[in-house]
Enzyme design. Sequence first.
Site, PDB file in Angstrom:
ATOM      1  N   GLY A  10       0.863  -1.176   0.000  1.00 20.14           N
ATOM      2  CA  GLY A  10       0.000   0.000   0.000  1.00 20.14           C
ATOM      3  C   GLY A  10       0.901   1.228   0.000  1.00 20.14           C
ATOM      4  O   GLY A  10       1.689   1.416   0.922  1.00 20.14           O
ATOM      5  N   GLY A  15       1.368   4.812   3.553  1.00 16.98           N
ATOM      6  CA  GLY A  15       2.521   4.162   2.931  1.00 16.98           C
ATOM      7  C   GLY A  15       3.632   5.150   2.616  1.00 16.98           C
ATOM      8  O   GLY A  15       4.822   4.861   2.830  1.00 16.98           O
ATOM      9  N   ASP A  34       2.265  -1.380  -4.654  1.00 20.93           N
ATOM     10  CA  ASP A  34       0.861  -0.933  -4.794  1.00 20.93           C
ATOM     11  C   ASP A  34       0.344  -1.465  -6.113  1.00 20.93           C
ATOM     12  O   ASP A  34       1.127  -1.763  -7.024  1.00 20.93           O
ATOM     13  CB  ASP A  34       0.770   0.594  -4.754  1.00 20.93           C
ATOM     14  CG  ASP A  34      -0.617   1.087  -4.329  1.00 20.93           C
ATOM     15  OD1 ASP A  34      -0.750   1.605  -3.212  1.00 20.93           O
ATOM     16  OD2 ASP A  34      -1.575   0.925  -5.129  1.00 20.93           O
ATOM     17  N   ARG A  89     -14.939   2.684  11.199  1.00 21.54           N
ATOM     18  CA  ARG A  89     -13.911   1.795  10.633  1.00 21.54           C
ATOM     19  C   ARG A  89     -14.558   0.494  10.157  1.00 21.54           C
ATOM     20  O   ARG A  89     -14.166  -0.080   9.149  1.00 21.54           O
ATOM     21  CB  ARG A  89     -12.833   1.484  11.684  1.00 21.54           C
ATOM     22  CG  ARG A  89     -12.022   2.700  12.114  1.00 21.54           C
ATOM     23  CD  ARG A  89     -10.969   2.321  13.129  1.00 21.54           C
ATOM     24  NE  ARG A  89     -10.197   3.474  13.585  1.00 21.54           N
ATOM     25  CZ  ARG A  89     -10.495   4.208  14.658  1.00 21.54           C
ATOM     26  NH1 ARG A  89     -11.548   3.924  15.397  1.00 21.54           N
ATOM     27  NH2 ARG A  89      -9.740   5.234  15.003  1.00 21.54           N
ATOM     28  N   ASN A  96     -12.380  -3.998   2.220  1.00 17.05           N
ATOM     29  CA  ASN A  96     -10.996  -4.239   2.654  1.00 17.05           C
ATOM     30  C   ASN A  96     -10.679  -5.722   2.902  1.00 17.05           C
ATOM     31  O   ASN A  96      -9.518  -6.120   2.829  1.00 17.05           O
ATOM     32  CB  ASN A  96     -10.663  -3.374   3.877  1.00 17.05           C
ATOM     33  CG  ASN A  96     -10.373  -1.928   3.467  1.00 17.05           C
ATOM     34  OD1 ASN A  96     -10.349  -1.610   2.280  1.00 17.05           O
ATOM     35  ND2 ASN A  96     -10.160  -1.054   4.437  1.00 17.05           N
ATOM     36  N   ARG A 152      -2.391   9.143  21.319  1.00  7.33           N
ATOM     37  CA  ARG A 152      -3.400  10.213  21.330  1.00  7.33           C
ATOM     38  C   ARG A 152      -3.815  10.547  22.756  1.00  7.33           C
ATOM     39  O   ARG A 152      -3.893  11.720  23.145  1.00  7.33           O
ATOM     40  CB  ARG A 152      -4.617   9.769  20.506  1.00  7.33           C
ATOM     41  CG  ARG A 152      -4.333   9.800  19.010  1.00  7.33           C
ATOM     42  CD  ARG A 152      -5.428   9.106  18.217  1.00  7.33           C
ATOM     43  NE  ARG A 152      -5.324   9.419  16.789  1.00  7.33           N
ATOM     44  CZ  ARG A 152      -5.858   8.691  15.815  1.00  7.33           C
ATOM     45  NH1 ARG A 152      -6.522   7.578  16.125  1.00  7.33           N
ATOM     46  NH2 ARG A 152      -5.732   9.049  14.561  1.00  7.33           N
ATOM     47  N   HIS A 176      -9.813  -1.654  18.204  1.00  2.50           N
ATOM     48  CA  HIS A 176      -9.514  -0.341  17.635  1.00  2.50           C
ATOM     49  C   HIS A 176     -10.804   0.256  17.094  1.00  2.50           C
ATOM     50  O   HIS A 176     -11.019   0.380  15.911  1.00  2.50           O
ATOM     51  CB  HIS A 176      -8.487  -0.508  16.512  1.00  2.50           C
ATOM     52  CG  HIS A 176      -8.012   0.793  15.934  1.00  2.50           C
ATOM     53  ND1 HIS A 176      -7.593   1.849  16.693  1.00  2.50           N
ATOM     54  CD2 HIS A 176      -7.872   1.203  14.633  1.00  2.50           C
ATOM     55  CE1 HIS A 176      -7.213   2.841  15.905  1.00  2.50           C
ATOM     56  NE2 HIS A 176      -7.387   2.471  14.652  1.00  2.50           N
TER      57      HIS A 176
HETATM   58  N1  APR Z   1      -3.005  -4.299  -3.044  1.00  3.77           N
HETATM   59  C1  APR Z   1      -2.143  -3.331  -2.726  1.00  3.77           C
HETATM   60  N2  APR Z   1      -2.499  -2.056  -2.533  1.00  3.77           N
HETATM   61  C2  APR Z   1      -3.795  -1.767  -2.678  1.00  3.77           C
HETATM   62  C3  APR Z   1      -4.757  -2.723  -3.005  1.00  3.77           C
HETATM   63  C4  APR Z   1      -4.321  -4.046  -3.193  1.00  3.77           C
HETATM   64  N3  APR Z   1      -5.166  -5.024  -3.514  1.00  3.77           N
HETATM   65  N4  APR Z   1      -5.957  -2.106  -3.060  1.00  3.77           N
HETATM   66  C5  APR Z   1      -5.746  -0.812  -2.781  1.00  3.77           C
HETATM   67  N5  APR Z   1      -4.436  -0.598  -2.556  1.00  3.77           N
HETATM   68  C6  APR Z   1      -3.742   0.642  -2.239  1.00  3.77           C
HETATM   69  C7  APR Z   1      -4.333   1.852  -2.948  1.00  3.77           C
HETATM   70  O1  APR Z   1      -3.941   1.885  -4.312  1.00  3.77           O
HETATM   71  C8  APR Z   1      -3.764   3.009  -2.124  1.00  3.77           C
HETATM   72  O2  APR Z   1      -2.567   3.499  -2.679  1.00  3.77           O
HETATM   73  O3  APR Z   1      -3.826   0.973  -0.870  1.00  3.77           O
HETATM   74  C9  APR Z   1      -3.495   2.352  -0.761  1.00  3.77           C
HETATM   75  C10 APR Z   1      -4.291   2.965   0.388  1.00  3.77           C
HETATM   76  O4  APR Z   1      -3.887   4.268   0.518  1.00  3.77           O
HETATM   77  P1  APR Z   1      -4.903   5.445   0.937  1.00  3.77           P
HETATM   78  O5  APR Z   1      -6.179   5.318   0.170  1.00  3.77           O
HETATM   79  O6  APR Z   1      -4.152   6.720   0.858  1.00  3.77           O
HETATM   80  O7  APR Z   1      -5.250   5.091   2.471  1.00  3.77           O
HETATM   81  P2  APR Z   1      -4.367   5.372   3.796  1.00  3.77           P
HETATM   82  O8  APR Z   1      -4.759   6.681   4.367  1.00  3.77           O
HETATM   83  O9  APR Z   1      -2.942   5.115   3.511  1.00  3.77           O
HETATM   84  O10 APR Z   1      -4.967   4.243   4.758  1.00  3.77           O
HETATM   85  C11 APR Z   1      -4.806   2.873   4.460  1.00  3.77           C
HETATM   86  O11 APR Z   1      -5.013   2.202   6.750  1.00  3.77           O
HETATM   87  O12 APR Z   1      -5.618   3.368   8.680  1.00  3.77           O
HETATM   88  C12 APR Z   1      -6.039   2.511   7.656  1.00  3.77           C
HETATM   89  O13 APR Z   1      -8.388   3.056   7.465  1.00  3.77           O
HETATM   90  C13 APR Z   1      -7.132   3.144   6.821  1.00  3.77           C
HETATM   91  O14 APR Z   1      -7.777   1.101   5.737  1.00  3.77           O
HETATM   92  C14 APR Z   1      -7.054   2.327   5.569  1.00  3.77           C
HETATM   93  C15 APR Z   1      -5.557   2.015   5.453  1.00  3.77           C
END
Ligand code: APR
Length: 318
Positions: A10, A15, A34, A89, A96, A152, A176
Site C-alpha cells: 500500500g 505508505g 501498490d 472503521r 478491505n 493520542r 480499535h
Molecule cells: N493491493 C495493494 N495495494 C492496494 C490494493 C491491493 N489489492 N488495493 C488498494 N491498494 C492501495 C491503494 O492503491 C492506495 O494506494 O492501498 C493504498 C491505500 O492508501 P490510501 O487510500 O491513501 O489510504 P491510507 O490513508 O494510507 O490508509 C490505508 O489504513 O488506517 C487505515 O483506514 C485506513 O484502511 C485504511 C488504510
Amino acid sequence: MARPKIALIGGGQIGGVLAQLCALRELGDVVMFDIVENMPQGKTLDIAEASPVDGFDVSVTGTNDYKDIAGSDVVIVTAGLPRKPGMSRDDLIGVNSKIMTSVAEGIRENAPNAFVIVISNPLDAMVTLCQKVTGFPSERVCGQAGVLDSARFAAFIAWELGVSVKDVTAITLGGHGDTMVPLVRYANVAGIPVMELLEQKYGNAAKAEEVMTAMVERTKNAGGEVVKLLGNGSAFYSPASSAVAMAESFLKDQKRVLPTCALLQGQYGVDNFYVGVHCVIGAGGIEKIIEMKLDAGEQALMDNSVAAVKELVGSMNL
Ligand code: APR
C-alpha cells in the site's frame, strides 16, 4: 552484513509517510508495493532523491510486482480504503477483506519469514484475516492500533497538564474502535497518577473526573476527529509513526512494551481472538503478551470491547 528489508504493501497516504520515516531512520531498504501502476515507483523515487539532503544510505524503491518483496524482514500493510466522514472503521470490512485476502496471499508466497504489521481497517478484523490467510505463526502477525490510540491519549494528557509528552505514559487496550479502553488508573506523568495531578490543578475531584472523562472520550473518537477535519481520507502521519516504532523494536530487538493487536490465547479470558494488549516486541516478534491486572470496572470495559471485536470478526465468516 546486508541491510534489513522492509516491504510496504500500500503506497497511499500512510505508505508514503512510512517509506520516508523508515528511510530517515535508516531502518533498512524499503520496497513499496501498490496495485496502481507507476505511483509507488514515483513516490519512492521522490523520497530517494532526498537521500543526499537527509543523508540516508538505504534504497527506497517502488513496485507493482509481489516478487520484489522477496526476503523482507518486515511487511507493513496499509492496502485498503480509508474511511470518509460519517463512516466507522467497521464500514470498510467488505471492501478491505477482499483486498487483505489478496495481500496476505502475496506476502505468504513471497515473504514467508516476515514479521507482519497490519494497519488497514477495520484493524482487528484485518489482522485476523491476514494471519488466517498467511498461516504465519501468531507471533509474526500483529496489528498497529494501540500505539496510536495510546499516543493520542498521552498527547491530550500532556497538553492538558502542560508537561512534556516524553513524561506521559498512557495505555489503551481492547479493539480499535469506539469500545477501546483507555486505562485511566494506569495513566501517569513521570510515575505520578494523572488523576492526582488533575485534582491538584482543579482543586476538586469532580472537576478532575470531568476533565479526564472528556480526554477519554476524545481518545476514543480521535480518528474520527481527524477524518472530519480532513474531509477526505483518514489520519496518516500518526499511524505511520506508530507502526515504525513497532517495526524498529522488532528490527533492533529493543523489546519495547507496546500496545499491540495480538492473538490472545487465554489472556483476559479470551481465546483465539486478536485484541489490543500490551506486548513485548523483539527479534522474535510478539515475544510476550503481558496481562495487566484490571479492576472490575476495567475488566467490564475490556469484555465489552472484546465482544465488539468478536462480532466484527464473526461477520467475516472465516
Ligand atoms: N493491493 C495493494 N495495494 C492496494 C490494493 C491491493 N489489492 N488495493 C488498494 N491498494 C492501495 C491503494 O492503491 C492506495 O494506494 O492501498 C493504498 C491505500 O492508501 P490510501 O487510500 O491513501 O489510504 P491510507 O490513508 O494510507 O490508509 C490505508 O489504513 O488506517 C487505515 O483506514 C485506513 O484502511 C485504511 C488504510
